[in-house]
Design an enzyme around this catalytic site. Sequence first.
Site, PDB file in Angstrom:
ATOM      1  N   ASP A 229       2.337  -4.885   8.008  1.00 31.76           N
ATOM      2  CA  ASP A 229       1.138  -4.077   8.183  1.00 31.76           C
ATOM      3  C   ASP A 229      -0.141  -4.947   8.114  1.00 31.76           C
ATOM      4  OD1 ASP A 229      -1.238  -2.860   6.979  1.00 31.76           O
ATOM      5  OD2 ASP A 229       0.028  -1.915   5.528  1.00 31.76           O
TER       6      ASP A 229
ATOM      7  N   GLN B 130      -5.299  -5.011   6.480  1.00 29.43           N
ATOM      8  CA  GLN B 130      -6.096  -5.922   5.479  1.00 29.43           C
ATOM      9  C   GLN B 130      -6.322  -7.089   6.035  1.00 29.43           C
ATOM     10  OE1 GLN B 130      -8.611  -5.323   3.007  1.00 29.43           O
ATOM     11  NE2 GLN B 130      -7.140  -3.877   2.864  1.00 29.43           N
TER      12      GLN B 130
ATOM     13  N   CYS C  21      -4.525   2.413  -4.118  1.00 29.85           N
ATOM     14  CA  CYS C  21      -3.257   3.211  -3.103  1.00 29.85           C
ATOM     15  C   CYS C  21      -2.143   2.081  -3.375  1.00 29.85           C
ATOM     16  CB  CYS C  21      -3.509   3.024  -1.553  1.00 29.85           C
ATOM     17  SG  CYS C  21      -4.532   4.370  -1.306  1.00 29.85           S
TER      18      CYS C  21
ATOM     19  N   HIS D 124       0.771  -1.074  -0.074  1.00 28.94           N
ATOM     20  CA  HIS D 124       0.044  -0.101   0.028  1.00 28.94           C
ATOM     21  C   HIS D 124       0.985   1.238  -0.081  1.00 28.94           C
ATOM     22  CE1 HIS D 124      -2.915   2.725   2.012  1.00 28.94           C
ATOM     23  NE2 HIS D 124      -4.028   1.975   1.690  1.00 28.94           N
TER      24      HIS D 124
ATOM     25  N   LYS E 232     -11.336  -1.089   9.552  1.00 28.11           N
ATOM     26  CA  LYS E 232     -11.367  -2.202   8.776  1.00 28.11           C
ATOM     27  C   LYS E 232     -11.916  -3.373   9.581  1.00 28.11           C
ATOM     28  CE  LYS E 232      -8.480  -0.509   5.248  1.00 28.11           C
ATOM     29  NZ  LYS E 232      -6.991  -0.445   4.664  1.00 28.11           N
TER      30      LYS E 232
HETATM   31  C1  LIG Z   1      -6.157   0.428   4.620  1.00 27.42           C
HETATM   32  C2  LIG Z   1      -4.629   0.181   4.278  1.00 27.42           C
HETATM   33  C3  LIG Z   1      -3.667   0.841   5.154  1.00 27.42           C
HETATM   34  C4  LIG Z   1      -4.224   2.443   5.578  1.00 27.42           C
HETATM   35  O1  LIG Z   1      -4.932   2.305   6.721  1.00 27.42           O
HETATM   36  P1  LIG Z   1      -5.274   3.808   7.240  1.00 27.42           P
HETATM   37  O2  LIG Z   1      -6.532   3.178   8.036  1.00 27.42           O
HETATM   38  O3  LIG Z   1      -5.873   4.350   5.985  1.00 27.42           O
HETATM   39  O4  LIG Z   1      -4.203   4.347   7.803  1.00 27.42           O
HETATM   40  C5  LIG Z   1      -2.491   0.463   5.068  1.00 27.42           C
HETATM   41  N1  LIG Z   1      -2.233  -0.811   4.377  1.00 27.42           N
HETATM   42  C6  LIG Z   1      -3.132  -1.838   3.985  1.00 27.42           C
HETATM   43  C7  LIG Z   1      -2.714  -2.879   3.481  1.00 27.42           C
HETATM   44  C8  LIG Z   1      -4.369  -1.251   3.972  1.00 27.42           C
HETATM   45  O5  LIG Z   1      -5.243  -2.094   3.445  1.00 27.42           O
END
Ligand SMILES: *Cc1c(COP(=O)(O)O)cnc(C)c1O
Length: 405
Positions: A199, A202, A363, A122, A225
């Site tokens: 991260d 997701q 993104c 991302h 999320k």
């Molecule tokens: C949504 C997402 C982000 C960013 O999350 P925010 O809530 O906008 O800070 C980063 N990495 C992944 C894989 C995402 O799906």
Amino acid sequence: MAFDIEKIRSEFPILNRKVNGKPLVYFDNAATAQTPQPVIDAIVDYYSNYNANIHRGVHTLSQEATDKYEEARLKIQKHFNAKKSFEIIMTSGTTHSINIIATGFAEILEKGDEIIVSALEHHSNIVPWQMLCERTGAVLKVIPMNQEGELQMDAYDQLLSEKTKLVFTNHISNALGTINPIEEIIKKAHKVGAAVLIDGAQACPHIKPDVQALDVDFYVASAHKIYGPTGVGMLYGKEEWLNKLPPYQGGGEMIKEVTFEKTTYADLPHKFEAGTPNICGGIAFGAALDYANAIGFDIIETKEKELLEYGTSELLKIDGLKIYGTSSKKTSVISFNIEGIHPYDIGVILDKLGVAVRTGHHCAQPIMDFYKIPGTVRASFSFYNTKEEIDVLVGAVQKAQMMLR
Ligand SMILES: *Cc1c(COP(=O)(O)O)cnc(C)c1O
């Protein structure tokens, strides 16, 4: 307890609304998931009954708010299985969490050190590292991906060396849904002495990660999320790492003692929590985790797998439709295009028919460049979605195809 889809859907008030006169079909769960009533109730309860600033007041409301906020931290700790509650830092979301680490590492990295990121990232997991490299003279290396949208692990082996100080990858790709082999990534990075940040933005709607079992150094996620509100998230860091890193922002709450000569920093987790946080959001994040755990991540996984399999086979019946991201290890995300039609045009027509999908680069422009496409249409399913809704999507895509050809 049997899975009662009608009951579950009734707990998400938004799923009852209409869009352009049609029942809403919400397939943009990978961008943000919907919020169930218990989480909405937690938000209303906070502002109706005990809205106050935390950690500072001696009055009853402040005590209640502090207790509930710290209770939420404990829920997050338990959910992610962190060893200590102060290893959970409350943030405004994944992006904020990543920036805390990236900024902190500016003081640790030296010229010539290497950072490895994955090709599936991302933007929020690319740009902070580029900024970090510019500041420190460190070098950014990228684990390449294959046509299926999987990381090439033999190439990763080649990139690792004693120069590697940090490895960053998402647990699950938001653009393609690929589940990355993070256990292997973490193990191999640790062999060369590098730290690993995962991260999990997701992954967390679908999987319950265990940070101790993973032995990961940092793990980050966003509440919105995982059926919670926007503007709040978490950073898990191993105690020794969090002690080593400098604070991210200066301000109230993050200090022990302030004089104009010298300020000493507060203990963990407050060292990284300057200013008044999103108190209500943090409490609602805890409520969202309660909700998801009550449903059960095994049930969530089973339901979403069914939707993914059904959606994939139904969509592939459409002439000229191509799916990007075909790994056997993926979550309920289907990124696709139809030959000769721009994804944006499909998205606009789907919206007219009540179907919410995401179109564009998600993104993750480097992934789109890899496939040499401007973007995709992305339908992402949650456990509260149904096969009937997928039928609506398929019908709507066919209609769009007829109109645009
Ligand atoms: C949504 C997402 C982000 C960013 O999350 P925010 O809530 O906008 O800070 C980063 N990495 C992944 C894989 C995402 O799906």
